[in-house]
Design an enzyme around this catalytic site. Structure first.
Site, short mmCIF file in Angstrom:
data_model
loop_
_atom_site.label_atom_id
_atom_site.label_comp_id
_atom_site.label_asym_id
_atom_site.label_seq_id
_atom_site.Cartn_x
_atom_site.Cartn_y
_atom_site.Cartn_z
CG ASP A 1 39.61 40.80 38.24
OD1 ASP A 1 39.20 41.17 37.12
OD2 ASP A 1 40.36 39.81 38.39
CE LYS B 1 39.43 36.82 37.28
NZ LYS B 1 40.76 36.46 37.84
#
Length: 817
Positions: free
Chosen positions: A679, A683
């Site tokens: 995750d 980003k």
């Protein structure tokens, strides 16, 4: 003297007629008047329908005849007393008997000629006007019935007769000026000079009749009484926020009437304008409303555009070819052929290259036009000097009208920009040198969207309505709906932004309501009124609804929802989302999504992809746009991982901290998702792509926080076991080293020298991230301008409230755009 004309809705029934008579009585207290009336509402259509049926040889017209008879009998019954009723019934019965005989004749000969149709159409006004004259007499007005056939003379063009102005004016003056009575005249009808044939002035002719009376009598004012408060800024059936126009000029009124403003027949203005007679459009059912005043000049408005109107259902014909360039007479031949075919041209446009001529006509005339043009240009088409003549159907003309557009830069730009950012393709454009009108031909499916968008631009320029469609109502989506509901009125009052949630989709189903969903009861509304869950159907309805300023909000982490972005952007529907799937997908798809947004004018906003509600992406974009060079990005981008590593210590082991983070809701139900580092990698990939990097997720160097054994687990229970068996020992050693050296462990994402990576790092107290605790995020931008002291963004990086607030901010940003 004033001339008052009452339309069909104003004389629909006895109640409405009484309202109209009361208006006349009020006017008579101040000056004499002449009244012109239409047929009872809907009767003219019934007359034509009955005659059409009779001409087929069918006796089914009798039901319509009886309906027409009953309507008039009912009005007489409700309106007149016994002493007046008998005389009125005798006259009405005579006319109805004549009408029935005409219908019987049509049934026998099975032909409905224009002359016969004119005669039949005249019965409506002749019936209503006599009844209303009797009702006015009953109420003490010295009224007299005037059959306009006595005084309005025309040629014998059946269905659309041309008035013999001088002869008609003389007869009107002779009839009216020598009497003190209040004449109640039939609208719509007239007769030829020799009185042998009764014909009409065409549909909508009652307004024109009234204008002729007003001009002949040099009336002080012509009042047109209808069922709306005047001419509107747009058709209220298509644009809900339309409102009455206080003043327009004669020229503006004619343009708006031509382009579909149904409250006024375009020809009405001409006789009034010739004599400088003010025309006022008034509402029979709201007589105290100011109405619309039509005069020679309009100095009473601040708006450059007075109205947005449309002509629905037109066809475009294009004649083009190399043989047209510089060839004299082509235009003359084209429009001569169209004129000989008796086809009315609505709009014309021609490029300066003379390579093509495009014009708009009604669809019913397409066949005749094509035959005429193919015949006229047969040789040129055969020798390829002119291409095959093209027709495009299912189009509408959108027009902005206003005399103050003249010599004011920017009006046309605003007009076309509004259509462009709403994804409305323009097929043809026309603007005369007078600059009174800007017209654009658009697809009929985009008509209402164009009208509403243009109306908002020119008349509600200080306000903006966003039509929002929400997918996902979990912790973020549910909180977003709460925030929109709480802030709705304040946004309208203080910012002139109306965020209207039009559609909601979740696991229970979906609901779309064009007027907006009640956010105080949306859950129950979906359960009771919503359709079954179906993402494809929801997206299809959004596209079919085709609302201006549409915004699709994806509050999920779903690949399926993210896969809908392209088809939405193609329809100029903006997308706002915290969902990272699209921006972290294959680079080619990422590039295509952003390209679509740029090409269609839709917005694609995703501030909450990184840092929840923190202004991370917008800050990075601003640095790049201002010409700064991004040297390095360093960031803590996971609230869950920062919580875990901030709370691990020699007294609290790694597995215990992970369990606590899961219990507090900081991690996903399966903590491996957070601990994998993917995750965070997504980003930093998104931030890297903003700089211009063209790589994919697999190009990011990702350090997994878990041991190989923990990475292989399939259940949370198995994960707890492996964390205790393998990971605790690993992190215990790291924590020991960190504490001994005064350092702290952080999971940090970095972009530098074209490379992106995520890793577990030990940092000392000199590092700006050292004191970042809990679930906060921090992003450091080292740039050419911020080289010695990086630009830092810091704050909560997780949580439903801050993430929803970030999504909400993106929605509002679209309104400001």
């Amino acid at each position: 003297m004033r001339v008052l004309k009452f339309g069909g809705t104003s004389v629909q029934n006895a109640e409405n007629i009484s309202k109209s008579i009361e208006i006349c009585k009020q006017t008579l207290q101040h000056e004499p008047l002449l009244v012109v009336v239409s047929a009872l509402g809907g009767i003219t259509n019934k007359l034509i329908e009955a005659s059409t049926i009779a001409a087929t040889g069918s006796a089914n017209y009798e039901a319509l005849f009886n309906e027409i008879t009953d309507r008039h009998y009912q009005v007489i019954e409700d309106l007149l007393s016994d002493s007046v009723r008998t005389d009125c019934l005798n006259y009405v019965d005579t006319l109805l008997t004549e009408f029935n005989e005409v219908l019987q004749g049509l049934r026998l000969i099975r032909e409905l000629s224009p002359r016969s149709l004119d005669l039949i159409s005249s019965f409506g006004e002749r019936l209503s006007t006599y009844i209303i004259a009797k009702a006015m007499q009953q109420q003490g007005i010295d009224a007299d019935y005037l059959d306009a056939r006595e005084v309005i003379k025309t040629d014998n063009t059946f269905g659309a007769a041309k008035v013999l102005i001088d002869q008609s004016y003389a007869l009107i003056q002779q009839k009216v000026s020598t009497s003190k009575k209040t004449f109640v005249a039939t609208g719509f009808i007239a007769s030829t000079a020799n009185d042998t044939i009764t014909i009409t002035l065409g549909r909508g002719g009652s307004d024109y009749s009234a204008a002729l009376f007003a001009a002949a009598l040099k009336a002080s004012v012509l009042e047109i009484w209808t069922d709306v408060d005047g001419m509107m800024t747009a058709d209220p059936r298509k644009v809900r926020k339309a409102y009455p126009i206080a003043h327009v000029s004669y020229a503006e009124a004619m343009e708006l009437s031509h382009f579909g403003a149904k409250v006024l027949e375009p020809r009405t203005v001409i006789p009034a304008m010739t004599e400088h007679i003010p025309v006022i459009i008034k509402n029979t059912f709201n007589p105290t409303a100011a109405g619309t005043h039509i005069t020679f000049e309009n100095n009473h408005t601040k708006h450059k555009v007075q109205g947005i109107s449309s002509i629905d259902d037109v066809s475009l014909i294009t004649v083009q070819g190399s043989g047209m360039i510089g060839e004299a007479g082509i235009s003359m031949r084209l429009f001569r052929a169209i004129a000989y075919a008796e086809i009315n041209v609505i709009l014309i446009t021609q490029g300066s290259s003379e390579h093509s001529i495009t014009f708009a006509i009604l669809p019913k005339d397409v066949k005749a036009a094509m035959e005429a043009l193919n015949k006229e240009f047969a040789l040129e088409i055969q020798t390829d000097l002119i291409d095959e003549i093209r027709v495009v159907n299912d189009l509408s003309i959108i027009a902005a009208v206003g005399e103050k557009m003249k010599n004011i830069p920017g009006v046309a730009g605003k007009f076309f920009n509004t259509l462009g950012i709403n994804g409305i393709n323009i097929h043809a454009i026309a603007q005369g040198a007078s600059e009174l009108n800007i017209s654009a031909v658009v697809s009929s499916v985009n008509r209402n969207k164009a009208l509403n968008a243009l109306h908002e631009t020119f008349f509600l320029s200080n306000s903006k309505t966003l039509n929002v469609f929400v997918v996902g109502t979990g912790v973020i989506g549910g909180e977003l709906l709460n925030q929109i509901k709480a802030q709705h009125d304040t946004l309208i009052e203080q910012n002139n932004i109306d965020v209207r949630v039009v559609g909601i989709s979740n696991i229970d189903g979906y609901l779309i309501q064009e007027k907006g969903i009640d956010l105080g009861n949306w859950e129950q509304e979906i359960k009771t009124k919503g359709a079954q869950p179906d993402l494809k159907a929801f997206v299809k309805e959004i596209k079919d609804l085709n609302l201006r300023n549409s915004v699709f909000v994806d509050n999920t982490a779903s690949y399926d929802v993210a896969n809908c972005y392209e088809e939405l952007l193609e329809k100029s529907i903006s997308v706002v989302t915290p969902n990272k799937v699209a921006n972290a997908s294959d680079y080619e798809r990422y590039k295509n999504i952003h390209k679509l947004a740029a090409e269609t004018g839709a917005r694609f906003y995703y501030e909450t992809n990184v840092g929840a509600g923190l202004p991370v992406i917008s800050t990075l974009k601003d640095l790049i746009k201002s010409g700064d060079e991004i040297i390095k990005i360093e960031a803590i981008l996971s609230g869950s991982l920062n919580f875990i590593f901030s709370n691990c210590s020699s007294s609290k082991d790694f597995s215990t901290t992970v369990k606590e983070a899961r219990q507090k809701g900081y991690t996903e139900p399966d903590p491996k998702i957070d601990l994998s580092g993917k995750d965070v990698a997504r980003k930093i990939l998104i931030l890297s792509r903003e700089i211009g990097c063209q790589y994919n997720l697999e190009d990011v160097q990702i350090e997994n926080c878990l041991s190989p054994e923990s990475q292989k687990t399939e259940t949370v229970e198995q994960l707890w076991e492996t964390l205790e068996k393998y990971d605790n020992a690993v992190y215990a050693e790291k924590i020991k080293v960190a504490e001994a050296s005064g350092k702290r462990i952080k999971y940090i994402a970095t972009y530098e020298n074209g490379t992106a990576r995520t890793e577990v790092k030990m940092i000392d107290s000199t590092h700006p991230f050292y004191n970042i605790m809990g679930s906060d995020n921090i992003i450091s931008f080292t740039t050419a301008r911020y080289r010695t002291q990086p630009l830092i963004v810091i704050g909560p990086g997780a949580g439903a409230a801050v993430t929803a607030a970030g999504v909400f901010a993106d929605i509002i940003r679209i309104a400001n755009f």
